[in-house]
Design a protein around this motif. Sequence first.
Motif, PDB file in Angstrom:
ATOM      1  N   ASP A   1      10.342   0.647  16.785  1.00  0.00           N
ATOM      2  CA  ASP A   1       9.376   1.186  15.816  1.00  0.00           C
ATOM      3  C   ASP A   1       9.630   2.676  15.552  1.00  0.00           C
ATOM      4  O   ASP A   1       9.598   3.137  14.404  1.00  0.00           O
ATOM      5  N   LYS A   2       9.884   3.420  16.629  1.00  0.00           N
ATOM      6  CA  LYS A   2      10.122   4.860  16.474  1.00  0.00           C
ATOM      7  C   LYS A   2      11.406   5.138  15.702  1.00  0.00           C
ATOM      8  O   LYS A   2      11.475   6.094  14.919  1.00  0.00           O
TER       9      LYS A   2
ATOM     10  N   ILE B   1      12.628   3.201  13.382  1.00  0.00           N
ATOM     11  CA  ILE B   1      12.324   2.891  11.979  1.00  0.00           C
ATOM     12  C   ILE B   1      11.612   4.078  11.339  1.00  0.00           C
ATOM     13  O   ILE B   1      11.905   4.466  10.198  1.00  0.00           O
ATOM     14  N   ILE B   2      10.681   4.680  12.082  1.00  0.00           N
ATOM     15  CA  ILE B   2       9.978   5.871  11.571  1.00  0.00           C
ATOM     16  C   ILE B   2      10.973   6.984  11.263  1.00  0.00           C
ATOM     17  O   ILE B   2      10.915   7.616  10.196  1.00  0.00           O
TER      18      ILE B   2
ATOM     19  N   THR C   1       2.620   0.840  10.646  1.00  0.00           N
ATOM     20  CA  THR C   1       3.430   0.509   9.472  1.00  0.00           C
ATOM     21  C   THR C   1       4.852   0.171   9.891  1.00  0.00           C
ATOM     22  O   THR C   1       5.466  -0.773   9.374  1.00  0.00           O
ATOM     23  N   ALA C   2       5.388   0.936  10.840  1.00  0.00           N
ATOM     24  CA  ALA C   2       6.744   0.674  11.331  1.00  0.00           C
ATOM     25  C   ALA C   2       6.831  -0.703  11.975  1.00  0.00           C
ATOM     26  O   ALA C   2       7.797  -1.448  11.767  1.00  0.00           O
ATOM     27  N   GLU C   3       5.798  -1.056  12.749  1.00  0.00           N
ATOM     28  CA  GLU C   3       5.801  -2.360  13.409  1.00  0.00           C
ATOM     29  C   GLU C   3       5.711  -3.485  12.384  1.00  0.00           C
ATOM     30  O   GLU C   3       6.400  -4.501  12.500  1.00  0.00           O
TER      31      GLU C   3
ATOM     32  N   THR D   1       6.764  -3.385   9.352  1.00  0.00           N
ATOM     33  CA  THR D   1       8.069  -3.436   8.697  1.00  0.00           C
ATOM     34  C   THR D   1       9.064  -4.207   9.557  1.00  0.00           C
ATOM     35  O   THR D   1       9.822  -5.048   9.064  1.00  0.00           O
ATOM     36  N   LYS D   2       9.068  -3.910  10.855  1.00  0.00           N
ATOM     37  CA  LYS D   2       9.975  -4.590  11.797  1.00  0.00           C
ATOM     38  C   LYS D   2       9.718  -6.089  11.824  1.00  0.00           C
ATOM     39  O   LYS D   2      10.658  -6.894  11.749  1.00  0.00           O
TER      40      LYS D   2
ATOM     41  N   ALA E   1       6.155   0.430   2.135  1.00  0.00           N
ATOM     42  CA  ALA E   1       5.538   1.218   3.199  1.00  0.00           C
ATOM     43  C   ALA E   1       4.845   2.432   2.597  1.00  0.00           C
ATOM     44  O   ALA E   1       5.387   3.102   1.720  1.00  0.00           O
TER      45      ALA E   1
END
Length: 340
Positions: A185-186, A188-189, A204-206, A208-209, A232
């Motif tokens: 997640d980090k 992706i951020i 939001t990152a999670e 998206t993943k 996002a």
Amino acid sequence: MDKNNLSVGIDLGTSNLLIYVEGQGTLFNEPSIIAIDRATKKVICVGNDAAKLVGKTHDKFDVIRPLQGGVISDINLIQEILLFTLNRIFSSEIGVIKKLVICIPSEITNTEKEAIVELGHNLGIENTIIEQEIKAAALGSGIDIFAPKGYMIVDIGGGTTDFGILSLGDVVLSKSIKIAGDYFDKQIIDHVKLIHKLEIGLQTAEETKILLASLTGPYPTTEEGETLSYEAMGRDLITGLPRSTIIGAKEIREVLLNCFDPIKSVLLSTLEETPPELSGDLVDSGILLSGGCSQIPGLTTYIEEIAKVPVRLSEVPLTAVVDGCKKLLKMTSKYFYSEV
């Protein structure tokens, strides 16, 4: 079943806390998050209710994950989250619990193990036992770990990816790396910041993943067959104003493949250090995947290409550990008691 002599199993995961009660099933499966009132230091809420407060900064309460990267950041908060949850399940009559099995990440130190056993004693449960998550996950996935045969399990959770070689009821070799769901997640951020100049939150990152993740094969698609993308929303790094951007599945695969490079290295080193007899067994028994992030599409193929042995996903990847607790609780203590 004596309702005043219950056995309880706990999967103390970085991302989720799961609690199994003998004869009643898994009664709690929520995020390992706790919200504390800053002034009184009292627990406001735990689990799903606390997760809703993540990212919502407030001067009256703190929202905390007591486990970070498979490591206990605050043993007192672990006790508080267990006390709050068990009181809720048993209507403040924790005394009915006579046996407690707590499953922990493999990298927890002996000092932390002692603290967890003491934690159980503080809750009034003298018969408190700890076990490694990889051992419970193998049992929960249907593996007969007591057989004279070697098995390998890779558990990809929220805080860590754990690797274990098991045989004759014990963990012969284990390794762990602090790269798993939270790290993905980090990354992706960071990717969205760099490429899209947009700052997004962890939730939001999670999301998206979960929607776009894949490692090999076709990219995730819509019902119409088009490659998936995700809109996002966050804060523009240049203007500081709210904005959205479109993230593609190809981007997320590239991010995850970079994340999996160190996981690949630890996987290979675990296989290289496996005793020859057990290594030979893996040609038939293969590798079992468990944990939330083991469900990433294309992961079994990715691992097979690296390890050159069969790879399969647990039928219960999210609950394998707590399902293993159920089996551990039915065994005589000599088979699963972990000394610290």
